[in-house]
Write an enzyme that holds these catalytic residues in place. Structure first.
Site, PDB file in Angstrom:
ATOM      1  N   THR A  37       0.815  -1.209   0.000  1.00 44.15           N
ATOM      2  CA  THR A  37       0.000   0.000   0.000  1.00 44.15           C
ATOM      3  C   THR A  37       0.853   1.265   0.000  1.00 44.15           C
ATOM      4  O   THR A  37       1.987   1.249   0.487  1.00 44.15           O
ATOM      5  CB  THR A  37      -0.898  -0.011   1.256  1.00 44.15           C
ATOM      6  OG1 THR A  37      -1.529   1.260   1.391  1.00 44.15           O
ATOM      7  CG2 THR A  37      -0.105  -0.280   2.540  1.00 44.15           C
ATOM      8  N   ASP A  38       0.260   2.354  -0.476  1.00 37.11           N
ATOM      9  CA  ASP A  38       0.952   3.654  -0.407  1.00 37.11           C
ATOM     10  C   ASP A  38       1.002   4.190   1.027  1.00 37.11           C
ATOM     11  O   ASP A  38       1.757   5.127   1.312  1.00 37.11           O
ATOM     12  CB  ASP A  38       0.283   4.680  -1.340  1.00 37.11           C
ATOM     13  CG  ASP A  38      -1.180   4.971  -1.027  1.00 37.11           C
ATOM     14  OD1 ASP A  38      -1.761   4.349  -0.102  1.00 37.11           O
ATOM     15  OD2 ASP A  38      -1.767   5.832  -1.721  1.00 37.11           O
ATOM     16  N   GLU A  39       0.189   3.608   1.926  1.00 35.29           N
ATOM     17  CA  GLU A  39       0.135   4.143   3.299  1.00 35.29           C
ATOM     18  C   GLU A  39       1.453   3.970   4.041  1.00 35.29           C
ATOM     19  O   GLU A  39       1.682   4.621   5.062  1.00 35.29           O
ATOM     20  CB  GLU A  39      -0.999   3.479   4.096  1.00 35.29           C
ATOM     21  CG  GLU A  39      -2.344   3.683   3.452  1.00 35.29           C
ATOM     22  CD  GLU A  39      -3.516   3.605   4.415  1.00 35.29           C
ATOM     23  OE1 GLU A  39      -3.303   3.560   5.629  1.00 35.29           O
ATOM     24  OE2 GLU A  39      -4.648   3.592   3.925  1.00 35.29           O
ATOM     25  N   TYR A  62      -2.119  -0.327  11.050  1.00 40.06           N
ATOM     26  CA  TYR A  62      -2.223  -1.039   9.765  1.00 40.06           C
ATOM     27  C   TYR A  62      -1.003  -0.755   8.889  1.00 40.06           C
ATOM     28  O   TYR A  62      -0.339  -1.684   8.402  1.00 40.06           O
ATOM     29  CB  TYR A  62      -3.513  -0.624   9.029  1.00 40.06           C
ATOM     30  CG  TYR A  62      -3.485  -0.966   7.550  1.00 40.06           C
ATOM     31  CD1 TYR A  62      -3.531  -2.289   7.112  1.00 40.06           C
ATOM     32  CD2 TYR A  62      -3.390   0.044   6.573  1.00 40.06           C
ATOM     33  CE1 TYR A  62      -3.479  -2.599   5.761  1.00 40.06           C
ATOM     34  CE2 TYR A  62      -3.334  -0.263   5.222  1.00 40.06           C
ATOM     35  CZ  TYR A  62      -3.379  -1.582   4.819  1.00 40.06           C
ATOM     36  OH  TYR A  62      -3.318  -1.895   3.477  1.00 40.06           O
ATOM     37  N   LYS A  79       2.006  -3.220   7.448  1.00 40.87           N
ATOM     38  CA  LYS A  79       2.310  -3.421   6.021  1.00 40.87           C
ATOM     39  C   LYS A  79       3.764  -3.020   5.735  1.00 40.87           C
ATOM     40  O   LYS A  79       4.454  -3.673   4.943  1.00 40.87           O
ATOM     41  CB  LYS A  79       1.341  -2.611   5.142  1.00 40.87           C
ATOM     42  CG  LYS A  79      -0.090  -3.117   5.124  1.00 40.87           C
ATOM     43  CD  LYS A  79      -0.255  -4.516   4.531  1.00 40.87           C
ATOM     44  CE  LYS A  79      -0.049  -4.562   3.037  1.00 40.87           C
ATOM     45  NZ  LYS A  79      -0.387  -5.926   2.489  1.00 40.87           N
TER      46      LYS A  79
HETATM   47  P1  NAD Z   1      -9.708  -7.303   2.173  1.00 40.33           P
HETATM   48  O1  NAD Z   1      -9.693  -7.019   3.629  1.00 40.33           O
HETATM   49  O2  NAD Z   1     -10.935  -7.026   1.362  1.00 40.33           O
HETATM   50  O3  NAD Z   1      -9.341  -8.841   1.902  1.00 40.33           O
HETATM   51  C1  NAD Z   1      -8.321  -9.484   2.607  1.00 40.33           C
HETATM   52  C2  NAD Z   1      -8.477 -10.989   2.372  1.00 40.33           C
HETATM   53  O4  NAD Z   1      -7.404 -11.662   3.056  1.00 40.33           O
HETATM   54  C3  NAD Z   1      -9.773 -11.560   2.922  1.00 40.33           C
HETATM   55  O5  NAD Z   1     -10.351 -12.433   1.979  1.00 40.33           O
HETATM   56  C4  NAD Z   1      -9.341 -12.319   4.168  1.00 40.33           C
HETATM   57  O6  NAD Z   1     -10.178 -13.429   4.474  1.00 40.33           O
HETATM   58  C5  NAD Z   1      -7.943 -12.759   3.777  1.00 40.33           C
HETATM   59  N1  NAD Z   1      -7.081 -13.003   4.937  1.00 40.33           N
HETATM   60  C6  NAD Z   1      -6.918 -12.224   6.032  1.00 40.33           C
HETATM   61  N2  NAD Z   1      -6.046 -12.789   6.881  1.00 40.33           N
HETATM   62  C7  NAD Z   1      -5.624 -13.937   6.296  1.00 40.33           C
HETATM   63  C8  NAD Z   1      -4.697 -14.952   6.678  1.00 40.33           C
HETATM   64  N3  NAD Z   1      -4.050 -14.896   7.839  1.00 40.33           N
HETATM   65  N4  NAD Z   1      -4.497 -15.989   5.832  1.00 40.33           N
HETATM   66  C9  NAD Z   1      -5.170 -16.058   4.658  1.00 40.33           C
HETATM   67  N5  NAD Z   1      -6.061 -15.142   4.265  1.00 40.33           N
HETATM   68  C10 NAD Z   1      -6.280 -14.075   5.059  1.00 40.33           C
HETATM   69  O7  NAD Z   1      -8.451  -6.508   1.591  1.00 40.33           O
HETATM   70  P2  NAD Z   1      -8.245  -5.833   0.149  1.00 40.33           P
HETATM   71  O8  NAD Z   1      -8.754  -4.451   0.183  1.00 40.33           O
HETATM   72  O9  NAD Z   1      -8.704  -6.770  -0.888  1.00 40.33           O
HETATM   73  O10 NAD Z   1      -6.642  -5.748   0.147  1.00 40.33           O
HETATM   74  C11 NAD Z   1      -5.865  -6.822  -0.372  1.00 40.33           C
HETATM   75  C12 NAD Z   1      -4.395  -6.448  -0.246  1.00 40.33           C
HETATM   76  O11 NAD Z   1      -4.136  -5.245  -0.971  1.00 40.33           O
HETATM   77  C13 NAD Z   1      -3.956  -6.175   1.192  1.00 40.33           C
HETATM   78  O12 NAD Z   1      -2.657  -6.691   1.350  1.00 40.33           O
HETATM   79  C14 NAD Z   1      -3.948  -4.652   1.284  1.00 40.33           C
HETATM   80  O13 NAD Z   1      -2.989  -4.223   2.233  1.00 40.33           O
HETATM   81  C15 NAD Z   1      -3.531  -4.284  -0.118  1.00 40.33           C
HETATM   82  N6  NAD Z   1      -4.006  -2.972  -0.595  1.00 40.33           N
HETATM   83  C16 NAD Z   1      -5.322  -2.621  -0.497  1.00 40.33           C
HETATM   84  C17 NAD Z   1      -5.747  -1.403  -1.027  1.00 40.33           C
HETATM   85  C18 NAD Z   1      -7.199  -0.975  -0.973  1.00 40.33           C
HETATM   86  O14 NAD Z   1      -7.513   0.157  -1.328  1.00 40.33           O
HETATM   87  N7  NAD Z   1      -8.133  -1.829  -0.569  1.00 40.33           N
HETATM   88  C19 NAD Z   1      -4.828  -0.542  -1.629  1.00 40.33           C
HETATM   89  C20 NAD Z   1      -3.484  -0.926  -1.697  1.00 40.33           C
HETATM   90  C21 NAD Z   1      -3.093  -2.157  -1.191  1.00 40.33           C
HETATM   91  O1  DAU Z   2      -4.176   3.924   0.374  1.00 47.25           O
HETATM   92  C1  DAU Z   2      -4.386   2.542   0.289  1.00 47.25           C
HETATM   93  C2  DAU Z   2      -5.239   2.090   1.445  1.00 47.25           C
HETATM   94  O2  DAU Z   2      -6.565   2.535   1.176  1.00 47.25           O
HETATM   95  C3  DAU Z   2      -5.214   0.578   1.668  1.00 47.25           C
HETATM   96  O3  DAU Z   2      -3.905   0.191   2.025  1.00 47.25           O
HETATM   97  C4  DAU Z   2      -6.200   0.185   2.775  1.00 47.25           C
HETATM   98  O4  DAU Z   2      -6.247  -1.226   2.899  1.00 47.25           O
HETATM   99  C5  DAU Z   2      -7.577   0.701   2.399  1.00 47.25           C
HETATM  100  O5  DAU Z   2      -8.487   0.407   3.425  1.00 47.25           O
HETATM  101  C6  DAU Z   2      -7.524   2.208   2.152  1.00 47.25           C
HETATM  102  O6  DAU Z   2      -7.241   2.919   3.392  1.00 47.25           O
HETATM  103  P1  DAU Z   2      -8.005   4.281   3.784  1.00 47.25           P
HETATM  104  O7  DAU Z   2      -7.923   4.456   5.233  1.00 47.25           O
HETATM  105  O8  DAU Z   2      -7.559   5.409   2.902  1.00 47.25           O
HETATM  106  O9  DAU Z   2      -9.494   3.860   3.285  1.00 47.25           O
HETATM  107  P2  DAU Z   2     -10.940   4.080   3.959  1.00 47.25           P
HETATM  108  O10 DAU Z   2     -11.938   3.684   2.917  1.00 47.25           O
HETATM  109  O11 DAU Z   2     -11.025   3.474   5.303  1.00 47.25           O
HETATM  110  O12 DAU Z   2     -10.987   5.661   4.127  1.00 47.25           O
HETATM  111  C7  DAU Z   2     -10.813   6.522   3.007  1.00 47.25           C
HETATM  112  C8  DAU Z   2     -10.869   7.942   3.538  1.00 47.25           C
HETATM  113  O13 DAU Z   2     -12.210   8.209   3.971  1.00 47.25           O
HETATM  114  C9  DAU Z   2      -9.980   8.163   4.747  1.00 47.25           C
HETATM  115  O14 DAU Z   2      -9.436   9.480   4.681  1.00 47.25           O
HETATM  116  C10 DAU Z   2     -10.932   8.046   5.943  1.00 47.25           C
HETATM  117  C11 DAU Z   2     -12.247   8.551   5.352  1.00 47.25           C
HETATM  118  N1  DAU Z   2     -13.483   7.940   5.929  1.00 47.25           N
HETATM  119  C12 DAU Z   2     -13.559   6.576   5.994  1.00 47.25           C
HETATM  120  C13 DAU Z   2     -14.684   5.972   6.537  1.00 47.25           C
HETATM  121  C14 DAU Z   2     -14.759   4.459   6.635  1.00 47.25           C
HETATM  122  C15 DAU Z   2     -14.518   8.730   6.359  1.00 47.25           C
HETATM  123  O15 DAU Z   2     -14.454   9.990   6.254  1.00 47.25           O
HETATM  124  N2  DAU Z   2     -15.637   8.135   6.883  1.00 47.25           N
HETATM  125  C16 DAU Z   2     -15.753   6.784   7.017  1.00 47.25           C
HETATM  126  O16 DAU Z   2     -16.787   6.301   7.548  1.00 47.25           O
END
Ligand code: NAD
Ligand code: DAU
Length: 356
Positions: A132-134, A158, A162
């Site tokens: 992630t970019d975080e 989180y 990562k």
């Molecule tokens: P998600 O939470 O929707 O899915 C995570 C999946 O991993 C789930 O299916 C869960 O059951 C599985 N899991 C959790 N713990 C596990 C374990 N110990 N063993 C096997 N499986 C396990 O997450 P996502 O949004 O699909 O993110 C997927 C990946 O991409 C993560 O590594 C996250 O850090 C990264 N990522 C997410 C975003 C985003 O915006 N969602 C952006 C950049 C990177």
């Molecule tokens: O940048 C990549 C990341 O993006 C991934 O690594 C994470 O797994 C993914 O969850 C996401 O993280 P964020 O914290 O940016 O996503 P989230 O959807 O939780 O929140 C997006 C923005 O919106 C953040 O600034 C918090 C805000 N927010 C979120 C929720 C859930 C609100 O204002 N209200 C809300 O109820």
């Protein structure tokens, strides 16, 4: 075949579906099925012999050893993680267990398997870690976007977990020679997104007549990427990325949260108007801010474009319209994921009027 972890979650399931739509090569999909994992995401693959689903933990060394020996994958794509920042603030234990210890055990198991491969298979093998970019922390309003050389400054439990996993992946390459690739991506959105994250939460709350909880002033900036573009970037890095390198993936699409919520409301006003004729914007409620909330993320995605020719295909206008339309067309999916555990999380998180 390839070995995917976390392939029942949001991005992992989109990746598996896209992969099998474009390839004959099979997928072993190891997922623990936490609250975020959902086998319904993969139901279109029922009966497809190219998809082997295994419920299990990336921290289960014995299981990993058996699966690697049985399926002999040519690559690993590691999506499995605890992914929600707010949950990591409430309790970080699962984040350390999966994102840090789980990644470590996966790396060690894969190293054991990889080191015993014949020379040609060993050279062709890849371990792609999805990150992630975080990990880079928060940007000032006018600061340049994150490049791959940006210092790691994670601010949430989180992102710290990562960041730790990224460092382990890097070390397994430098110390043990494991052929790794790492992608650091910005915020994804699209179908199958669990409704604890901003965009799907706003859609489902709006339709249910509930408040739309915007943290703080709503001026925090994220760089949004349609999920299938992220999947395409991962496929491209797996295919042609340079071993040991990191690639930043982003949408060139910085937007403030409040503007995202306005866009969602406006699309719902058009596609599924409220019975009383008012705009869904009337449901927006400013709530307490997320502790330690990063103000701005932005990705400089020039390296992946220069080296691998990848650019996002979807514009935000087309991607967000598709996303809202997908949620409107899938009320059953939404109902299924809103289980008792989901309801408990939502009431704990928002009961006190915010994210604190
Ligand atoms: P998600 O939470 O929707 O899915 C995570 C999946 O991993 C789930 O299916 C869960 O059951 C599985 N899991 C959790 N713990 C596990 C374990 N110990 N063993 C096997 N499986 C396990 O997450 P996502 O949004 O699909 O993110 C997927 C990946 O991409 C993560 O590594 C996250 O850090 C990264 N990522 C997410 C975003 C985003 O915006 N969602 C952006 C950049 C990177
Ligand atoms: O940048 C990549 C990341 O993006 C991934 O690594 C994470 O797994 C993914 O969850 C996401 O993280 P964020 O914290 O940016 O996503 P989230 O959807 O939780 O929140 C997006 C923005 O919106 C953040 O600034 C918090 C805000 N927010 C979120 C929720 C859930 C609100 O204002 N209200 C809300 O109820």
């Amino acid at each position: 075949m390839i070995f995917v972890t976390g392939g029942a979650g949001f991005i992992g399931a989109n990746f598996v579906l896209d992969w099998l739509a474009a390839n004959q090569e099979g997928v072993v999909n190891l997922d623990k099925l936490t609250y975020a994992g959902n086998l319904h995401n993969l139901s279109s693959l029922d009966g497809d012999a190219r998809h082997v689903f295994v419920q299990g933990d990336i921290g289960d060394t014995a299981l990993l050893g058996r699966l690697l020996a049985e399926h002999r994958p040519r690559a690993i794509v590691n999506f499995a993680a605890e992914s929600h920042v707010d949950r990591s603030i409430h309790g970080a234990e699962d984040f350390i267990a999966t994102n840090v210890v789980g990644t470590f055990r996966l790396l060690e198991s894969v190293r054991g398997y990889w080191s015993a491969l014949a020379a040609a298979e060993k050279a062709a093998f890849r371990f792609l870690h999805v990150s992630t970019d975080e990990v880079y922390g928060s940007l000032a309003p006018d600061a340049p976007a994150f490049t791959e050389d940006h210092v790691y400054e994670p601010n949430s439990p989180y992102s710290a977990s990562k960041a730790a996993s990224d460092h382990l992946v890097r070390a397994w390459h430098h110390t043990h020679g494991l052929p790794v690739l790492t992608t650091n991506c910005s915020n994804n959105y699209g179908p199958l997104h669990f409704p604890e994250k901003l965009i799907p939460l706003m859609i489902v709350n709006a339709l249910a007549g509930k408040p739309l909880p915007v943290y703080g002033d709503g001026q925090q900036v994220r760089d949004w990427l349609y999920v299938s573009d992220h999947c395409g970037a991962i496929r491209r890095v797996l295919e042609a990325g340079r071993v040991g390198e990191t690639y930043n993936v982003g949408g060139w699409n910085e937007k403030a949260n409040l503007s995202i919520v306005h866009t969602v409301c406006d699309l719902l006003d058009e596609l599924s108007p409220r019975a009383d004729g008012q705009s869904y914007r009337a449901q927006i409620t400013h709530v307490a801010d997320r502790p330690g909330h990063d103000r701005r993320y932005a990705i400089d995605a020039r390296k992946i474009e220069r080296e691998l020719g990848w650019r996002p295909a979807e514009t935000f206008d087309s991607g967000i319209r598709k996303t809202v339309a997908w949620y409107l067309a899938h009320p059953d999916w939404v109902r299924d994921v809103q289980s008792g555990a989901y309801r408990e999380w939502i009431s704990a998180q928002y009961a006190q009027g915010g994210a604190a």
